[in-house]
Design a protein around this motif. Structure first.
Motif, PDB file in Angstrom:
ATOM      1  N   ILE A 130       0.844  -1.197   0.000  1.00 23.75           N
ATOM      2  CA  ILE A 130       0.000   0.000   0.000  1.00 23.75           C
ATOM      3  C   ILE A 130       0.882   1.251   0.000  1.00 23.75           C
ATOM      4  N   ALA A 131       1.912   1.245   0.822  1.00 21.56           N
ATOM      5  CA  ALA A 131       2.811   2.409   0.894  1.00 21.56           C
ATOM      6  C   ALA A 131       3.469   2.663  -0.459  1.00 21.56           C
ATOM      7  N   GLU A 132       3.860   1.601  -1.139  1.00 18.23           N
ATOM      8  CA  GLU A 132       4.478   1.759  -2.463  1.00 18.23           C
ATOM      9  C   GLU A 132       3.461   2.299  -3.464  1.00 18.23           C
ATOM     10  N   LEU A 133       2.241   1.792  -3.416  1.00 16.79           N
ATOM     11  CA  LEU A 133       1.195   2.272  -4.315  1.00 16.79           C
ATOM     12  C   LEU A 133       0.930   3.762  -4.088  1.00 16.79           C
ATOM     13  N   LEU A 134       0.880   4.178  -2.823  1.00 19.50           N
ATOM     14  CA  LEU A 134       0.605   5.582  -2.518  1.00 19.50           C
ATOM     15  C   LEU A 134       1.794   6.480  -2.799  1.00 19.50           C
ATOM     16  N   GLY A 135       3.001   5.940  -2.674  1.00 21.01           N
ATOM     17  CA  GLY A 135       4.211   6.717  -2.956  1.00 21.01           C
ATOM     18  C   GLY A 135       4.239   8.024  -2.188  1.00 21.01           C
ATOM     19  N   ASP A 136       4.582   9.090  -2.893  1.00 26.20           N
ATOM     20  CA  ASP A 136       4.700  10.412  -2.267  1.00 26.20           C
ATOM     21  C   ASP A 136       3.357  10.997  -1.838  1.00 26.20           C
ATOM     22  N   HIS A 137       2.256  10.369  -2.253  1.00 22.64           N
ATOM     23  CA  HIS A 137       0.933  10.854  -1.830  1.00 22.64           C
ATOM     24  C   HIS A 137       0.702  10.603  -0.343  1.00 22.64           C
ATOM     25  N   ALA A 138       1.411   9.605   0.217  1.00 24.47           N
ATOM     26  CA  ALA A 138       1.262   9.290   1.643  1.00 24.47           C
ATOM     27  C   ALA A 138       2.193  10.192   2.448  1.00 24.47           C
ATOM     28  N   ARG A 139       1.581  11.053   3.236  1.00 21.55           N
ATOM     29  CA  ARG A 139       2.361  11.965   4.068  1.00 21.55           C
ATOM     30  C   ARG A 139       2.616  11.377   5.444  1.00 21.55           C
ATOM     31  N   GLY A 140       1.999  10.252   5.720  1.00 21.79           N
ATOM     32  CA  GLY A 140       2.174   9.554   6.986  1.00 21.79           C
ATOM     33  C   GLY A 140       1.162   8.440   7.094  1.00 21.79           C
TER      34      GLY A 140
END
Length: 159
Positions: A130-140
Motif C-alpha cells: 500500500i505504501a508503495e502504491l501511494l508513494g509520495d501521496h502518503a504523508r504519513g
C-alpha cells in the motif's frame, strides 16, 4: 425510511444472518409463509432505501488463520483520496477501504484500509505494498492492529 410488517418480519428472521443453506431466500420465505419473490423484492427495496446497507459474508478472520489484522490509516491529499482509495480497495488483500474525516491536530489520517495477515510479516508486506502504491501521496501512516474480536452484528429489532 419506513418499514412495513413484511420488512419487519424479514429483518427479525435474518438479523442473526441469512440461513446457511443453498437457497437462503427460499428458506426465509418458507419460514415466513411468503414467496421467495416477495422476500427478494422487500430486501431489494430495503437496500435501496438504506434500511439494509449490504448483504455480505462476514468471515471470522481468526478462525481462518489470519491473526494479524490491521487497520492501516493514511494521510493523503483530499484531492487524491477518492482515486487512491479505489486503487487500494482493488488490492486482493484489502477487505475494506474508506475515507474518514481528519481530526486535526491529533489525527491527520483520512484514508483507512483493513489488511489481514496470517503472520506479522504477511501484514507488514501488505502495508508495504500500500505504501508503495501511494508513494509520495502518503504523508504519513500508522497500522492499528486488532487486539480482540468484537462481535459484529447488523440491524436488530425486537419482536
Amino acid at each position: 425510511m419506513s418499514i412495513d410488517e413484511i420488512d419487519r418480519q424479514i429483518i427479525q428472521v435474518t438479523q442473526a444472518g441469512l440461513p446457511l443453506v443453498a437457497e437462503p431466500y427460499q428458506a426465509v420465505a418458507e419460514q415466513l409463509g411468503l414467496s421467495v419473490q416477495v422476500v427478494m423484492l422487500h430486501m431489494a427495496e430495503m437496500q435501496q432505501t438504506g434500511v439494509i446497507r449490504r448483504i455480505a459474508a462476514v468471515p471470522n478472520h481468526y478462525k481462518l488463520g489470519y491473526r494479524h489484522n490491521g487497520m492501516t490509516v493514511w494521510d493523503v491529499g483530499d484531492d487524491d483520496v477518492d482515486r487512491l482509495g479505489r486503487q487500494i480497495a482493488a488490492l486482493p488483500f484489502v477487505s475494506h477501504c474508506y475515507q474518514r474525516p481528519r481530526h486535526l491536530p491529533d489525527w491527520p489520517y483520512n484514508l483507512f484500509a483493513m489488511v489481514h495477515g496470517k503472520t506479522e510479516q504477511d501484514a507488514e508486506r501488505q502495508v508495504a505494498i500500500i505504501a508503495e502504491l501511494l508513494g509520495d501521496h502518503a504523508r504519513g501512516h500508522e497500522v492499528l492492529y486488532s487486539s480482540k474480536i468484537l462481535k459484529k452484528t447488523g440491524l436488530r429489532i425486537g419482536g
